[in-house]
Scaffold this motif. Sequence first.
Motif, PDB file in Angstrom:
ATOM      1  N   MET A  97       0.852  -1.184   0.000  1.00 29.43           N
ATOM      2  CA  MET A  97       0.000   0.000   0.000  1.00 29.43           C
ATOM      3  C   MET A  97       0.894   1.242   0.000  1.00 29.43           C
ATOM      4  N   ALA A  98       0.646   2.138  -0.869  1.00 26.96           N
ATOM      5  CA  ALA A  98       1.466   3.345  -1.013  1.00 26.96           C
ATOM      6  C   ALA A  98       1.132   4.347   0.082  1.00 26.96           C
ATOM      7  N   MET A  99       2.175   5.042   0.509  1.00 23.24           N
ATOM      8  CA  MET A  99       1.990   6.064   1.535  1.00 23.24           C
ATOM      9  C   MET A  99       1.645   7.381   0.862  1.00 23.24           C
ATOM     10  N   THR A 100       0.846   8.159   1.548  1.00 28.76           N
ATOM     11  CA  THR A 100       0.528   9.481   1.022  1.00 28.76           C
ATOM     12  C   THR A 100       1.717  10.406   1.250  1.00 28.76           C
ATOM     13  N   GLU A 101       1.679  11.549   0.626  1.00 29.64           N
ATOM     14  CA  GLU A 101       2.771  12.519   0.779  1.00 29.64           C
ATOM     15  C   GLU A 101       2.933  12.934   2.237  1.00 29.64           C
ATOM     16  N   LYS A 102       1.821  13.122   2.917  1.00 30.14           N
ATOM     17  CA  LYS A 102       1.873  13.519   4.325  1.00 30.14           C
ATOM     18  C   LYS A 102       2.504  12.406   5.173  1.00 30.14           C
ATOM     19  N   GLU A 103       2.127  11.160   4.915  1.00 29.26           N
ATOM     20  CA  GLU A 103       2.678  10.042   5.663  1.00 29.26           C
ATOM     21  C   GLU A 103       4.184   9.900   5.410  1.00 29.26           C
ATOM     22  N   GLU A 104       4.604  10.113   4.170  1.00 24.05           N
ATOM     23  CA  GLU A 104       6.033  10.042   3.831  1.00 24.05           C
ATOM     24  C   GLU A 104       6.815  11.140   4.553  1.00 24.05           C
TER      25      GLU A 104
END
Length: 57
Positions: free
Chosen positions: A1-8
Motif C-alpha cells: 500500500m502506497a503512503m501518502t505525501e503527508k505520511e512520507e
Amino acid sequence: MAMTEKEERLARDRAEIAARVASFRQTQQKFEREREQYYETTLANALNGTSRPTFWR
C-alpha cells in the motif's frame, strides 16, 4: 500500500528525530566517559600526592 505525501513526510521527520536523539545520546555518553576519566585521574593524583600546587611543596 502506497503512503501518502503527508505520511512520507511524517516518516522522514520521525527518522530525522530518531537520528538526532541517537546522536545526542552518543554525545552525552562521551561526556559521561570523559567526566569519569577526569574524576578517576584527579582522584588518583590526589591520593598519590601528585599535581599539588607549588606552594604546598
